[in-house]
Design a protein around this motif. Structure first.
Motif, PDB file in Angstrom:
ATOM      1  N   GLY A   1     -28.777 -47.249 -16.381  1.00  0.00           N
ATOM      2  CA  GLY A   1     -28.117 -46.844 -15.143  1.00  0.00           C
ATOM      3  C   GLY A   1     -27.864 -45.349 -15.089  1.00  0.00           C
ATOM      4  O   GLY A   1     -27.306 -44.765 -16.023  1.00  0.00           O
ATOM      5  N   SER A   2     -28.266 -44.707 -14.003  1.00  0.00           N
ATOM      6  CA  SER A   2     -28.009 -43.280 -13.798  1.00  0.00           C
ATOM      7  C   SER A   2     -26.651 -43.093 -13.130  1.00  0.00           C
ATOM      8  O   SER A   2     -26.154 -43.991 -12.448  1.00  0.00           O
ATOM      9  N   ALA A   3     -26.070 -41.911 -13.294  1.00  0.00           N
ATOM     10  CA  ALA A   3     -24.728 -41.636 -12.776  1.00  0.00           C
ATOM     11  C   ALA A   3     -24.683 -41.743 -11.255  1.00  0.00           C
ATOM     12  O   ALA A   3     -25.559 -41.226 -10.557  1.00  0.00           O
ATOM     13  N   ILE A   4     -23.640 -42.415 -10.750  1.00  0.00           N
ATOM     14  CA  ILE A   4     -23.355 -42.489  -9.322  1.00  0.00           C
ATOM     15  C   ILE A   4     -21.861 -42.196  -9.148  1.00  0.00           C
ATOM     16  O   ILE A   4     -21.117 -42.141 -10.140  1.00  0.00           O
ATOM     17  N   PRO A   5     -21.365 -42.040  -7.921  1.00  0.00           N
ATOM     18  CA  PRO A   5     -19.931 -41.756  -7.721  1.00  0.00           C
ATOM     19  C   PRO A   5     -19.052 -42.995  -7.941  1.00  0.00           C
ATOM     20  O   PRO A   5     -18.375 -43.482  -7.035  1.00  0.00           O
ATOM     21  N   HIS A   6     -19.084 -43.527  -9.156  1.00  0.00           N
ATOM     22  CA  HIS A   6     -18.328 -44.730  -9.510  1.00  0.00           C
ATOM     23  C   HIS A   6     -17.218 -44.348 -10.491  1.00  0.00           C
ATOM     24  O   HIS A   6     -17.478 -43.719 -11.520  1.00  0.00           O
ATOM     25  N   GLN A   7     -15.998 -44.737 -10.190  1.00  0.00           N
ATOM     26  CA  GLN A   7     -14.839 -44.366 -11.007  1.00  0.00           C
ATOM     27  C   GLN A   7     -14.650 -45.309 -12.199  1.00  0.00           C
ATOM     28  O   GLN A   7     -15.016 -46.482 -12.144  1.00  0.00           O
ATOM     29  N   ILE A   8     -14.056 -44.769 -13.256  1.00  0.00           N
ATOM     30  CA  ILE A   8     -13.611 -45.598 -14.371  1.00  0.00           C
ATOM     31  C   ILE A   8     -12.105 -45.798 -14.254  1.00  0.00           C
ATOM     32  O   ILE A   8     -11.377 -44.899 -13.813  1.00  0.00           O
ATOM     33  N   ARG A   9     -11.670 -46.991 -14.613  1.00  0.00           N
ATOM     34  CA  ARG A   9     -10.245 -47.311 -14.565  1.00  0.00           C
ATOM     35  C   ARG A   9      -9.756 -47.707 -15.945  1.00  0.00           C
ATOM     36  O   ARG A   9     -10.547 -47.901 -16.868  1.00  0.00           O
ATOM     37  N   LYS A  10      -8.461 -47.805 -16.089  1.00  0.00           N
ATOM     38  CA  LYS A  10      -7.861 -48.134 -17.381  1.00  0.00           C
ATOM     39  C   LYS A  10      -8.386 -49.476 -17.875  1.00  0.00           C
ATOM     40  O   LYS A  10      -8.612 -50.387 -17.097  1.00  0.00           O
ATOM     41  N   ASP A  11      -8.582 -49.541 -19.184  1.00  0.00           N
ATOM     42  CA  ASP A  11      -9.082 -50.739 -19.869  1.00  0.00           C
ATOM     43  C   ASP A  11     -10.514 -51.088 -19.439  1.00  0.00           C
ATOM     44  O   ASP A  11     -10.865 -52.255 -19.254  1.00  0.00           O
ATOM     45  N   GLU A  12     -11.329 -50.037 -19.298  1.00  0.00           N
ATOM     46  CA  GLU A  12     -12.740 -50.229 -19.013  1.00  0.00           C
ATOM     47  C   GLU A  12     -13.595 -49.444 -20.020  1.00  0.00           C
ATOM     48  O   GLU A  12     -13.143 -48.441 -20.574  1.00  0.00           O
ATOM     49  N   PRO A  13     -14.843 -49.900 -20.231  1.00  0.00           N
ATOM     50  CA  PRO A  13     -15.751 -49.196 -21.143  1.00  0.00           C
ATOM     51  C   PRO A  13     -16.600 -48.153 -20.423  1.00  0.00           C
ATOM     52  O   PRO A  13     -16.724 -48.177 -19.193  1.00  0.00           O
ATOM     53  N   ALA A  14     -17.191 -47.256 -21.195  1.00  0.00           N
ATOM     54  CA  ALA A  14     -18.142 -46.260 -20.682  1.00  0.00           C
ATOM     55  C   ALA A  14     -19.198 -46.022 -21.756  1.00  0.00           C
ATOM     56  O   ALA A  14     -18.889 -46.034 -22.949  1.00  0.00           O
ATOM     57  N   MET A  15     -20.436 -45.801 -21.323  1.00  0.00           N
ATOM     58  CA  MET A  15     -21.514 -45.560 -22.290  1.00  0.00           C
ATOM     59  C   MET A  15     -22.473 -44.508 -21.754  1.00  0.00           C
ATOM     60  O   MET A  15     -22.727 -44.438 -20.550  1.00  0.00           O
ATOM     61  N   ILE A  16     -22.996 -43.709 -22.660  1.00  0.00           N
ATOM     62  CA  ILE A  16     -23.970 -42.682 -22.304  1.00  0.00           C
ATOM     63  C   ILE A  16     -25.158 -42.754 -23.266  1.00  0.00           C
ATOM     64  O   ILE A  16     -24.998 -43.035 -24.456  1.00  0.00           O
ATOM     65  N   GLU A  17     -26.359 -42.551 -22.724  1.00  0.00           N
ATOM     66  CA  GLU A  17     -27.548 -42.281 -23.539  1.00  0.00           C
ATOM     67  C   GLU A  17     -28.156 -41.016 -22.965  1.00  0.00           C
ATOM     68  O   GLU A  17     -28.577 -40.992 -21.800  1.00  0.00           O
TER      69      GLU A  17
END
Length: 387
Positions: free
Chosen positions: A229-245
């Motif tokens: 998945g490429s970056a889009i204007p989607h927010q992260i909220r508390k108690d959520e994961p995030a990943m980058i390659e």
């Protein structure tokens, strides 16, 4: 028609000394001889860049073919529109141009005849991008005596072992990757968007005078269920994961890395990450000269099998790296792969796992095979980062 090369003073775009490309071409020609071929027709963009310096992107519309024949200088068949770019960014002296896509087969066939190859064994990169079945069949019709041999792995087998100059590029690329990862980790906070974080990464890498591989994965929350998945204007909220390659790039040499963050707590992906670390470290421990690619892959799979969650792992353990991150036909760490690891090889090992809920999460390392085992090129720990 052959267009001779121009003055060396205009070769500002060639990143390495001419002697480096001659060394690579000679090693490939040795492999051509070992494969009992009379010539090799190279069309993969990554392999063109490896052997000439030219990135090959002008061949998006119609194939560019580098023809290597033992005992003579290489010849590059390219679109006339791109001749000046090939001259400026490459080191091949003999260039044969064509104007339109439908002319490629005729021009290439004529050149193969002039080289006396019309009834010889010629290797083609049939399993790589940038040569279409129509290109191959058109040449075969024009040269019915030509013996086309699949040589997909030939250049890759040579390029797998890096010179000291190439390893320097890989280390510089990894320094940019580490910078990108640190920026990612520092930027993750509640309600920040993927595009905002990616913009911050681009800014920091740009300040350092670097560049990134053109395709990166950056996903937050539910979007970690989306592969690549490429970056889009989607927010992260508390108690959520995030990943980058993501991967820094130096003269085409890309050093990819996967890193993960949890903002608060997220037990489902945290559990995945713990298992990915075990599998990654098992694979790294298995790496040493003389082992097969299959053995490294098996080490990772065995670690996962012991967890009694075998379906979480649905791809290969890793792959050969260097010029061009996404080249087909390169050495792969996967079941049944018989390729033997040698000192100087570099691999990206991304252990990205699937949860029952559909999340993809994990980590990776970029390693160099040394006579003592595996050297990890990154300075950023693969432990889970908690924001």
């Amino acid at each position: 028609m052959v267009i001779a090369a121009f003055s060396a003073s205009r070769r500002a775009g060639v990143p390495f000394p001419r002697s480096e490309y001659k060394r690579r071409q000679q090693q490939v020609l040795q492999a051509v001889d070992c494969a009992e071929l009379d010539a090799l027709l190279v069309t993969a963009h990554g392999h063109l860049r490896y052997l000439t310096g030219y990135h090959g992107f002008g061949g998006y519309f119609a194939p560019f073919a580098l023809i290597l024949v033992p005992g003579r200088a290489p010849t590059f068949v390219v679109r006339e529109y791109d001749v000046d770019a090939v001259r400026a960014e490459g080191c091949v002296e003999e260039i044969v141009p064509y104007t339109h896509e439908h002319e490629f087969a005729n021009v290439c066939a004529d050149l193969l005849r002039r080289l006396g190859l019309q009834a010889r064994r010629v290797g083609f990169e049939l399993g790589c991008w940038n040569v279409a079945p129509a290109d191959v069949s058109a040449l075969q019709i024009l040269l019915p005596g030509l013996k086309i041999v699949d040589a997909t792995r030939l250049v890759a087998s040579v390029a797998a072992v890096k010179s000291e100059l190439e390893l320097k590029m890989m280390r510089e690329a990894m320094a940019l990757t580490d910078l990108a990862v640190r920026t990612f980790q520092k930027s993750v906070r509640e309600e920040v968007t993927e595009t905002e974080v990616y913009a911050a990464i681009l800014e920091e890498v740009s300040k350092a005078g670097g560049e990134l591989w053109r395709s990166s994965t950056l996903v937050f929350g539910e979007r970690t269920k989306v592969p690549h998945g490429s970056a889009i204007p989607h927010q992260i909220r508390k108690d959520e994961p995030a990943m980058i390659e993501i991967g820094g790039v130096k003269h085409g040499y890309a050093a990819g890395l996967v890193r993960s963050v949890v903002l608060g707590r997220h037990p489902e992906t945290e559990s995945l990450h713990t298992l990915s670390v075990k599998a990654l470290e098992a694979a790294i421990t298995a790496i040493r000269p003389g082992v097969t690619a299959n053995e490294v892959d098996a080490a990772a799979r065995n670690a996962i099998a012991r967890s009694r969650r075998p379906r979480v792992f649905r791809h290969r353990t890793g792959y050969q790296t260097g010029i061009h991150w996404t080249e087909r036909g390169n050495l792969s760490l996967e079941p049944g792969a018989a390729d033997m690891l040698r000192v100087g090889m570099t691999f990206h090992i991304p252990i990205i796992l699937f949860s029952e809920g559909g999340y993809l999460f994990g980590c990776s390392e970029h390693v160099l095979v040394t006579d003592r085992g595996a050297e990890i090129l990154s300075s950023t720990p693969h432990t889970l980062y908690r924001a």
